[in-house]
Design a protein around this motif. Structure first.
Motif: not given
Ligand code: MN
Length: 446
Positions: A20-21, A34-35, A42, A46, A92, A189
């Motif tokens: 999810q980054d 970073d979601g 997520g 992001s 995010t 992150s």
């Protein structure tokens, strides 16, 4: 003219199924998002933030432009979150470094952060964390309610107090940094710093000169230490500062007063601290954010409702058998339809004969459902930025055709950043690698 060189890496880690980054490496702007949020929220958060940031910054560069671009990214994430029940509450972090003009002929690095991703500066061999984490223990530390040691191990460190989307609060912390040749900046992150100590991060930065290799090594170390979360790292090196450092030394050398000279030379580190202080905008350090809404980062996966169970009436044995067979047929038919829906109901960005393409289906296919090519791009596998190479080789799954197109557009943009007007750059993401990495090319026949 300030010359920058960059490299990046992102990885799903060892415990999560989804990355999810999202990273942005598009000279002169670099970022990590970073979601967070259930389902694919997520990931959508992001990606939405990175795209909105990049587009808004392209329209208006500069330090003010950057702050506006982050506000635009917040609006984009919040609006998207309202558009679908699955995405509700998604958010995010966003940590950004951008080279911006300072007056007519000078440049600065604008540094912005919201959430618990981090930006570090390695200067003269010393690693400094430039950003404050917007996490609950760190807020309590700033308010004097926790010690640094307590904050570092506090179980509430996964609670972020400010993020794009649901809790923008007072917005990002902004600061400016004068870039000097030799500076290395790391945007990452929490998947990195929760696994790798600052000391070990510094060691990697001191020993590996190539920014791309350094980013990869940092990701590898995080995975070696557990890889509990997605890990993303962007390393930005200042390779040319237009003689800024040289001019500074000459000024010092010309100064006839030895005392002053000595003190000026001695304060190289203090000067960094001073620059940090000077660069901090007054709005950034609001310590009394106690009332800010907090948001747990933990995923909330909604379980599907239990399927209905129908009981068939049974008068005679043959009736029961027929009823059973009917139910069996219904169940099998339903299962086949569900599998078909699942197998065909999504898209991914992967490789078709060496070119990046949008596929319908699941990477590698599922049962007799093979993915089909929906759209082929002109982006070759070797031109794919390294940070995305693995994801694309394996097939990056998304929920809709539109998301696939946006992911592809982001890839193309990152692979061919528009040439900066007033800066020279040697971004390492640009030149295509001649050695293609091996990939399981999905078959495209139905
Ligand atoms: Mn994370």
């Amino acid at each position: 003219m300030t010359g920058l060189r960059s490299g990046s890496a992102t990885d799903v880690g060892r415990r999560r199924n989804l990355n999810q980054d999202m990273i942005l490496e598009a000279h002169p702007i670099f970022a990590v998002a970073d979601g967070m949020g259930g389902h694919q929220g997520g990931e959508v958060a992001s990606l939405t933030a990175i795209e909105a940031l990049r587009d808004a910054f392209r329209r208006e560069a500069g330090a003010d432009g950057l702050e506006q671009a982050i506000t635009a990214a917040n609006t984009a994430v919040a609006e998207k979150a309202r558009s679908s029940a699955d995405l509700r509450g998604m958010g995010t972090t966003l940590a950004v470094v951008a080279l911006v003009a300072d007056g007519d002929d000078d440049e600065l690095l604008a540094v912005a952060n919201i959430g618990d991703s981090r930006i570090y500066l390695m200067r003269n061999g010393e690693l400094t964390q430039l950003t404050d984490d917007h996490s609950l223990p760190q807020e309590l530390l700033r308010q004097g309610q926790l010690t640094e040691a307590e904050a570092a191990v506090d179980p509430r460190r996964n609670i972020v107090t400010r993020v794009l989307g649901p809790s923008f609060g007072e917005g990002p912390d902004m600061q400016n940094l004068i870039p000097y040749a030799g500076d290395r900046i790391v945007i990452c992150s929490d998947g990195l710093y929760n696994e790798v100590t600052d000391r070990d991060i510094a060691t990697v930065l001191r020993t590996i000169a190539d920014p791309k290799e350094a980013a990869r090594r940092l990701v590898d170390e995080a995975n070696a230490n557990g890889g509990a979360d997605n890990i993303s790292v962007v390393v930005v090196d200042v390779v040319d500062d237009a003689g800024r450092a040289e001019t500074a030394s000459e000024v010092l050398a010309d100064d006839p007063r030895p005392a002053r000279r000595a003190s000026a030379l001695m304060t190289a580190d203090e000067r960094n601290a001073e620059l940090r202080e000077l660069g901090r905008n007054e709005g950034g350090a609001g310590g009394a954010g106690g009332g800010a809404s907090t948001r747990a980062r933990s995923e909330t996966w909604e379980s599907d409702a239990e399927p209905d169970v129908h009981e068939m009436p049974s008068r005679r044995v043959t009736g029961r058998v027929i009823a059973f067979l009917l139910v069996l047929l219904l169940v099998l038919g339903g299962a086949a339809a569900a599998i078909g829906f699942y197998a065909r109901g999504s898209y991914y960005v992967g490789l078709d004969d060496g070119y990046v393409a949008i596929f319908r289906g699941r990477p590698g296919g599922l049962l007799w459902f093979q993915p089909t090519v929906e759209e082929t791009s002109k982006l070759t596998q070797s031109a794919v930025p390294d940070a995305y190479a693995d994801a694309v080789a394996e097939g990056h799954e998304v929920t809709s055709r539109a998301d696939a197109e946006r992911y592809l557009a982001n890839l193309v943009d990152t692979a061919n950043p528009s040439p900066p007007a007033a800066t020279t750059s040697t971004t390492t993401a640009v030149p295509p690698d001649t050695t293609p990495t091996t990939a399981a090319t999905p078959t495209s026949t139905p």
